[in-house]
Design a protein around this motif. Structure first.
Motif, short mmCIF file in Angstrom:
data_model
loop_
_atom_site.label_atom_id
_atom_site.label_comp_id
_atom_site.label_asym_id
_atom_site.label_seq_id
_atom_site.Cartn_x
_atom_site.Cartn_y
_atom_site.Cartn_z
N PRO A 1 -2.40 5.43 5.89
CA PRO A 1 -3.69 4.76 5.63
C PRO A 1 -4.71 5.54 4.49
CG PRO A 1 -3.73 5.59 7.78
CD PRO A 1 -2.41 5.89 7.27
N ASN B 1 -16.44 2.91 11.67
CA ASN B 1 -15.85 3.29 10.46
C ASN B 1 -17.04 3.39 9.39
OD1 ASN B 1 -13.26 3.47 11.16
ND2 ASN B 1 -12.71 1.32 10.69
N THR C 1 -7.41 -2.56 14.41
CA THR C 1 -6.79 -3.24 15.12
C THR C 1 -5.98 -2.88 16.51
OG1 THR C 1 -4.62 -2.45 14.07
CG2 THR C 1 -5.80 -3.93 12.79
N GLY D 1 -6.88 9.44 6.84
CA GLY D 1 -5.82 8.79 7.98
C GLY D 1 -5.14 9.90 8.46
N TRP E 1 2.24 -2.41 14.95
CA TRP E 1 1.64 -1.42 13.70
C TRP E 1 0.42 -2.10 12.99
CZ3 TRP E 1 1.73 -0.98 7.97
CH2 TRP E 1 1.89 -2.19 7.51
N THR E 2 -0.02 -1.29 12.70
CA THR E 2 -1.78 -1.62 12.09
C THR E 2 -1.68 -3.05 11.09
OG1 THR E 2 -3.67 -0.78 11.29
CG2 THR E 2 -1.79 -0.05 10.38
N ASN F 1 -7.52 -5.22 7.65
CA ASN F 1 -6.08 -5.35 7.98
C ASN F 1 -5.64 -6.58 8.42
OD1 ASN F 1 -6.40 -2.61 7.36
ND2 ASN F 1 -5.29 -1.96 9.41
N ASP G 1 -8.79 2.86 13.51
CA ASP G 1 -7.94 1.74 13.41
C ASP G 1 -8.36 0.67 14.07
OD1 ASP G 1 -5.90 -0.25 13.20
OD2 ASP G 1 -4.17 0.91 14.05
#
Lengths: 433, 410
Positions: B79, A405, A425, B83, B131-132, A374, A423
């Protein structure tokens, strides 16, 4: 009225004109996450920046996994949290702009944490909060899992084991009666030898047969009630910044210093570049007659070496680097052999019990050449690589998220689950002044 | 011994600037927009200065045109491979406009002149700041204005030709987060702003083989928008600030060439049908380069592969005359994406798009037309990745664009 009706229809029509994707729905597949236990060492405990502290524990990879498991029937997740963030028992490390003893200018340095001491109560046994889902014990080896009373020798275990004086670590991890487990042990069976410079004063490499026996016992016990799980193997030193950050040929000298050294070591095979290009460090080595020599390519200077001593006190040049800061070719080869044979045991045991292996050794190799997630670049470079914390061995929250992950991908493929990825990030990297 | 703590790796800012097909606007005339964006064959009004300069000679007197359109794009991300959340862009309206004026230089002359001022590329995307995908893009805005003086010549009742010179100005503005956190955990930030300009041309032939049939062929050249002096500013932790100086940059963004073939046919007194095929030369968008004036280890010049492919869009529409005063338009188009898999970036997630349009024209006076049109664009949901940044997901975008305008024929 009719006009209002039309406006209402238009409004509904307009809203349905927007994109309407459905995020994929998480499914547990064949796995049962209702009682998850994480078994492992410091990497599992959430150790980072050279110490264990609450924020690191809260961002351990097992806690990240538990959040995803919770979406597909995962139960409560309890960790033996420390009261504070100073670091236990030692202060964690932080980044700061400082001037070293011999520096002309201040630069970014790794220093001991300067925040508030909030550790009182850290050693208090908190087993009443358990049983714990994260049983990661910093320092624990594979072969320690069968040792009764192990916690008496390990303050991290002592503070949360239910029966520290009598139980084997294996008994403690089974208290939750897991339906699912992650197992990442074995690093310390070779890594503590490696981080100690391969010296006899530090813990040696575990005996392969004992390792094999212990590993099998742990895996069998974890799966005894039909629990499913995932096994992680151990990374090689070549991909860990603690061993790779300081180059063997990293001694930069002025012409004057180099001339003096060449004069001093005249008649030996030691040579120092007078043109300003880096030379090999001088290290202690008891296996050569005079007790010191120049380091060779492929040998490693450890991140634990005091850099100020190199800069101010001629360490690595006029004063040979002590052996505990160096891995010689012989030691490196022993470590590589041990990592390979331990990973072979891990692979064979996993196959025997039909468990999937997350190949962390291979993944760190990939990380070494750099990955992007990302828009964030990760590699195994110290500090700037983003994945490793300030001790060069343990990971940042983002680094642990990458591990999570890898585990999720393995669970999804082995157990036909569709756990959402973490996620990356959303977690912290290194914080810079 | 020097301990190199900080080599931040190249910061690929260029990766965040794409001119996807979504930035190519087909809004240069309301009547044409309402017919799926087709308009190469029939010179409906002065907007033919854009759609086919050869059609300008059809107007025997001065003709004026002005319209405004309001693009309301919306994109959604989920995602992949798995996700449990989604992200949506913020609602923002991006206005565009068109002004045309033209006519014969003197009464009954075979030579006509005109000028068009229009906005063929524009729009923007604004995601949540947190956001990601924030390290790739938070917000991007692109604008362009083309000025096109035009001449048109009528050989005979069948064939006329036209040509326009294009002077284009534009601007780009983008914000993104930098993955360097300060002690409070806040991300670094980068902002790039630049103005560019470029030149090109627009030529066309208009043919009327029969009373009822129109044919058109046009070619709009590629316009290289040169950003000679943009500015990049950064907000990063102070210990690394020297690696991120406030610096000028230069870059070139190619706007693609378009070859169009159109046909129009008066089926009856009331009904006219028309269709266009556009060949769009997106292949020009092969590599995007950014040249920073002050380079550091963290801020190197970048050359990002884009590898767009050329596309063929099909547009069709119907014009229906309810009465002398009221006319209605309906249309649709299919506009394939030039972006290959592996290159789909969240700054404007591109995908094959369907276009649905409608419009109305009303004449309150014989010479005056008031027009309103609406365009709805919806992409096919696309699962893809942006490999250069390790970003993957499934996207869908829509855009709702109402517009209103006036035409006056002397």
């Amino acid at each position: 009225m009719k006009k209002l009706y039309i406006i209402g229809l238009l409004a509904i029509g307009f809203a349905s004109c927007k994109p309407q994707l459905e995020p994929s729905k998480p499914q547990q597949g064949e796995a049962d996450f209702s009682r998850y236990v994480a078994v492992g060492n410091s990497l599992t405990a959430g150790f980072a920046d050279g110490s264990l502290y609450r924020y690191g524990q809260e961002h351990s990879y097992p806690s990240m996994l538990a959040k995803q498991f919770a979406q597909v029937g995962g139960g409560d997740f309890v960790q033996p949290l420390l009261p504070g963030n100073y670091g236990y028992p030692n202060a964690k490390m932080m980044l700061a702009v400082r001037r070293g003893f011999c520096d002309a200018e201040a630069s970014l340095k790794v220093i001991p944490f300067e925040g508030a001491l909030d550790t009182p109560g850290s050693s208090t046994n908190i087993s009443y909060q358990g049983p714990f889902n994260n049983t990661g014990v910093p320092g624990i080896r594979c072969i320690d899992y069968l040792v009764p009373g192990y916690a008496m020798y390990n303050p991290y275990a002592k503070r949360f084991f239910y029966n520290p004086t009598g139980a084997r670590p294996l008994d403690e991890v089974l208290r939750i009666n897991p339906t699912f487990f992650t197992l990442w042990i074995g690093s310390n069976d070779v890594l503590s030898y490696a981080t100690g410079g391969g010296e006899s004063s530090s813990t040696g490499i575990s005996d392969l047969n004992l390792f094999s026996y212990s590993y099998d016992s742990v895996v069998r016990a974890l799966g005894r009630n039909g629990a499913k799980g995932v096994i992680l193997n151990i990374p090689d030193v070549a991909s860990i910044p603690f061993f790779t950050t300081i180059p063997a040929k990293g001694l930069t000298l002025t012409k004057n210093d180099a001339d003096q050294l060449n004069a001093k070591y005249n008649g030996t095979d030691m040579r120092f570049n007078t043109d300003g290009s880096p030379s090999y460090f001088v290290i202690q080595d008891s296996s050569v007659p005079r007790g010191y020599r120049q380091i060779k390519a492929g040998e490693m200077v450890l991140l634990s070496v005091p850099l100020d001593s190199i800069k101010c006190n001629k360490w690595g040049s006029a004063v040979p680097l002590p052996a505990k800061y160096v891995l010689t070719a012989n030691e490196v080869s022993k470590i590589k052999t041990a990592v390979a044979s331990f990973n072979q045991v891990i692979a064979q045991t996993a196959a025997a019990y039909n468990l999937p292996v997350v190949d962390m050794n291979a993944y760190l190799g990939t990380l070494m050449s750099g990955i992007k997630f990302n828009g964030i670049s990760f590699n195994t470079t110290f500090v700037s690589g983003g994945a490793f914390s300030l001790d060069g061995v343990h990971l940042t929250p983002r680094g642990y998220a990458l591990v999570a992950n890898q585990i999720i991908a393995t669970i999804n493929s082995k157990y036909q689950a569709t756990l959402p990825w973490v996620d990356v990030t959303a977690y912290d990297g290194l914080k810079m002044p | 011994m020097k301990k190199q703590l900080l080599l931040m790796g190249s910061l690929l800012l260029s990766s965040a600037v794409t001119f996807g097909a979504g930035y190519q606007l087909n809004l240069q005339g309301l009547r044409q927009l309402a017919m799926g964006g087709s308009g190469t064959a029939i010179p409906w009004d002065a907007a033919t200065i854009f759609y086919n300069p050869g059609g300008l000679t059809e107007f025997r007197h001065l003709t004026l045109y002005a319209s405004g359109q309001f693009i309301m794009p919306s994109a959604q991300y989920v995602p992949t491979p798995t996700g449990n959340f989604d992200a949506r862009t913020k609602d923002k309206t991006y206005p565009t406009f068109n002004i045309y004026a033209g006519g014969p230089i003197v009464d009954k002359s075979k030579l006509s002149i005109g000028i068009g001022v229009y906005t063929p590329f524009g729009s923007g995307t604004k995601w949540d700041d947190n956001w990601t995908g924030r390290y790739i893009i938070q917000e991007i805005k692109l604008q362009s204005i083309f000025f096109q003086p035009t001449v048109s010549y009528k050989f005979n009742d069948i064939v006329s030709v036209g040509a326009g010179f294009i002077y284009a100005v534009g601007s780009v503005h983008l914000d993104k987060a930098i993955p360097l956190q300060n002690t409070a955990g806040a991300d670094g930030h980068a902002q790039l702003k630049g103005d560019g300009h470029g030149v090109g041309f627009n030529i066309g032939v208009h043919v009327m083989p029969t009373e009822k049939m129109h044919l058109g062929l046009t070619y709009r050249s590629q316009v290289n928008m040169k950003v000679k002096r943009g500015y990049a500013s950064f907000d990063v932790p102070s210990s690394v600030a020297s690696s991120f100086p406030y610096t000028a940059f230069s870059s070139t963004l190619p706007l693609p060439q378009v070859l169009s073939l159109g046909v129009g046919f008066n089926v009856s007194e009331r009904v006219t049908l028309q269709a266009d095929i556009n060949f769009v030369g997106w292949k020009a968008y092969d590599t995007l380069s950014f040249d920073y004036q002050d380079n550091t280890a963290a801020l190197e010049d970048t050359h990002t592969p884009r590898r767009y492919k050329n596309t063929l869009a099909v547009r069709a529409g119907m014009h229906y005359k309810f009465s002398d005063k009221v006319q209605g338009m309906l249309g649709a188009a299919w506009d394939p994406s030039p972006v290959r898999d592996g290159f789909v970036s969240p700054d404007l997630p591109d995908a094959n798009r369907g276009v649905f349009t409608a419009g109305l024209s009303y004449k309150p006076a014989p010479k005056l037309s008031i027009m309103a049109a609406v365009e709805y664009v919806r992409t096919i949901a696309r699962k893809s990745s942006f490999d250069a940044e390790g970003f993957q997901g499934k996207y869908q975008t829509t855009a709702f664009t109402p517009g209103i305008g006036l035409a006056y024929n002397f």
